[in-house]
Design a protein around this motif. Structure first.
Motif, PDB file in Angstrom:
ATOM      1  N   UNK A   9       0.829  -1.210   0.000  1.00  0.00           N
ATOM      2  CA  UNK A   9       0.000   0.000   0.000  1.00  0.00           C
ATOM      3  C   UNK A   9       0.864   1.261   0.000  1.00  0.00           C
ATOM      4  N   UNK A  10       1.973   1.217   0.719  1.00  0.00           N
ATOM      5  CA  UNK A  10       2.902   2.344   0.731  1.00  0.00           C
ATOM      6  C   UNK A  10       3.400   2.625  -0.685  1.00  0.00           C
ATOM      7  N   UNK A  45       3.277   5.511  -5.858  1.00  0.00           N
ATOM      8  CA  UNK A  45       3.278   5.301  -7.303  1.00  0.00           C
ATOM      9  C   UNK A  45       2.149   6.096  -7.967  1.00  0.00           C
ATOM     10  N   UNK A  46       0.954   6.005  -7.403  1.00  0.00           N
ATOM     11  CA  UNK A  46      -0.195   6.677  -8.007  1.00  0.00           C
ATOM     12  C   UNK A  46      -0.094   8.201  -7.890  1.00  0.00           C
ATOM     13  N   UNK A  47       0.235   8.686  -6.702  1.00  0.00           N
ATOM     14  CA  UNK A  47       0.345  10.137  -6.515  1.00  0.00           C
ATOM     15  C   UNK A  47       1.503  10.688  -7.339  1.00  0.00           C
ATOM     16  N   UNK A  48       2.607   9.935  -7.389  1.00  0.00           N
ATOM     17  CA  UNK A  48       3.753  10.379  -8.172  1.00  0.00           C
ATOM     18  C   UNK A  48       3.426  10.507  -9.649  1.00  0.00           C
ATOM     19  N   UNK A  87       7.461   7.893  -8.559  1.00  0.00           N
ATOM     20  CA  UNK A  87       6.554   6.899  -9.133  1.00  0.00           C
ATOM     21  C   UNK A  87       7.337   5.778  -9.807  1.00  0.00           C
ATOM     22  N   UNK A  88       8.365   6.141 -10.549  1.00  0.00           N
ATOM     23  CA  UNK A  88       9.198   5.139 -11.212  1.00  0.00           C
ATOM     24  C   UNK A  88       9.909   4.242 -10.211  1.00  0.00           C
ATOM     25  N   UNK A  89      10.369   4.834  -9.101  1.00  0.00           N
ATOM     26  CA  UNK A  89      11.094   4.070  -8.083  1.00  0.00           C
ATOM     27  C   UNK A  89      10.222   2.992  -7.453  1.00  0.00           C
ATOM     28  N   UNK A  90       8.936   3.277  -7.291  1.00  0.00           N
ATOM     29  CA  UNK A  90       8.026   2.334  -6.641  1.00  0.00           C
ATOM     30  C   UNK A  90       7.295   1.429  -7.628  1.00  0.00           C
ATOM     31  N   UNK A  91       7.593   1.549  -8.914  1.00  0.00           N
ATOM     32  CA  UNK A  91       6.844   0.804  -9.931  1.00  0.00           C
ATOM     33  C   UNK A  91       6.975  -0.707  -9.779  1.00  0.00           C
ATOM     34  N   UNK A 108       5.058  -1.968  -6.714  1.00  0.00           N
ATOM     35  CA  UNK A 108       3.613  -1.912  -6.924  1.00  0.00           C
ATOM     36  C   UNK A 108       3.137  -2.998  -7.890  1.00  0.00           C
ATOM     37  N   UNK A 109       3.803  -3.108  -9.037  1.00  0.00           N
ATOM     38  CA  UNK A 109       3.322  -4.004 -10.080  1.00  0.00           C
ATOM     39  C   UNK A 109       3.770  -5.453  -9.911  1.00  0.00           C
ATOM     40  N   UNK A 110       4.880  -5.686  -9.211  1.00  0.00           N
ATOM     41  CA  UNK A 110       5.406  -7.053  -9.120  1.00  0.00           C
ATOM     42  C   UNK A 110       5.717  -7.445  -7.674  1.00  0.00           C
ATOM     43  N   UNK A 111       4.688  -7.548  -6.847  1.00  0.00           N
ATOM     44  CA  UNK A 111       4.914  -7.885  -5.434  1.00  0.00           C
ATOM     45  C   UNK A 111       5.555  -9.255  -5.221  1.00  0.00           C
TER      46      UNK A 111
END
Length: 314
Positions: free
Chosen positions: A267-268, A273-276, A292-296, A299-302
């Motif tokens: 969730x973090x 990612x979304x706000x970025x 956003x790129x750093x958290x991609x 987010x996408x591949x847990x």
């Protein structure tokens, strides 16, 4: 027990960081007097970029251990410690610069004056001169993770904003600049080598705390920490950090606890990612896009981090 001939063994583990290690060692020898401090330096080179050859040529007093495979920060330090002869083991990142000619002396003096502690650390400063927010950390918990999710940081970092004369107990020291009592290190077995990168010092400090001896920090000893060498928003770096956090949770939390921690970490990443991405569409919001790129990947591949470092190689 025989007295130690060397007061402190300085351990540096590098991976493709030849120039950083060159600068680190140059500053170390320039600003640390052997007349004031008995020390040795051990460099473990996990790379093939010529670091070992450079150190041997330009710093012949350094003991170089060329590692054939990169097994991570913890394993590298364990290997360096096995060659050490000092009473204290000082972990020093390659991306640090010893700015003051008293920094290491003051840290050792602080340890000598607080022998009841098991580990001691100083303050690390960013290139800007500001306090490194990762100077010291809290032990992970679900409550702390939830606060971080909602951006509630409280007063957890105010300790390091005090004058250079302060000293106090902390839960976790920054692995970039941490000194550990040799007997304690041997007693707990050093780093857990299942941690490849990130959170290994958190696990180490947790186990040090279990011995009943405190971990202390002083503002009198300060060095520069380049903190990631400009890759703070790199997605693979963030992925490795999240793996480390999850590895710690799986080791020390109950099953419901580590599952909850994994959900909070996701969730973090989702929020940032979304706000970025939204803010990144606005003018002058390049940093938001980098976040956003750093958290991609998180987010996408847990599945890349959910199991921690289990089954993952560097």
């Amino acid at each position: 027990m025989r007295p130690f001939e060397t007061k402190v063994s300085i351990l540096i583990v590098g991976y493709n960081s030849k120039e950083l290690i060159r600068d680190c060692l140059t500053s170390l020898f320039l600003n640390t007097s052997r007349a004031e401090l008995s020390f040795e330096v051990i460099v473990v080179d996990n790379s093939s970029d010529g670091t070992a050859e450079m150190v041997s040529e330009h710093f012949p007093e350094v003991h170089v251990v060329a590692n054939l495979d990169n097994r991570g920060f913890g394993a590298g330090n364990n290997l360096a410690a096995s060659h050490a002869s000092g009473k204290y083991l000082l972990l020093l990142n390659p991306d640090t610069i010893v700015r003051s000619n008293k920094a290491l002396v003051r840290l050792v003096e602080f340890a000598d004056s607080n022998p009841h502690a098991a580990a001691w650390g100083g303050v690390t400063l960013l290139e800007s001169g500001e306090i490194d927010p990762g100077c010291y950390l809290r032990l992970p918990s679900l409550a702390l993770a939830l606060k971080n999710l909602f951006g509630i940081h409280g007063k957890s970092h105010q300790l390091v904003d005090r004058s250079p004369t302060f000293c106090g107990e902390v839960e976790v020291l920054n692995g970039a600049y941490m000194m550990v009592d040799r007997a304690v290190w041997n007693g707990i077995g050093g780093f857990d080598e299942s941690f490849k990168l990130y959170s290994e010092e958190v696990d180490l400090c947790y186990r040090i705390g279990q011995t009943g001896r405190p971990i202390m920090m002083t503002g009198a000893s300060r060095i520069k920490h380049l903190a990631g060498s400009g890759n703070a928003f790199q997605s693979t770096r963030m992925l490795a950090r999240t793996r480390g956090q999850m590895h710690y949770a799986r080791k020390h939390f109950s099953t419901p606890g580590w599952i909850a921690m994994g959900c909070i970490l996701w969730m973090h990443a989702a929020v940032r990612y979304c706000i970025g991405n939204v803010l990144g569409c606005l003018p002058k919001q390049k940093k938001a896009a980098r976040v956003a790129s750093a958290y991609s990947l998180i987010f996408w591949q847990p599945t890349k981090w959910w199991h921690g470092w289990n089954g993952v190689q560097l």
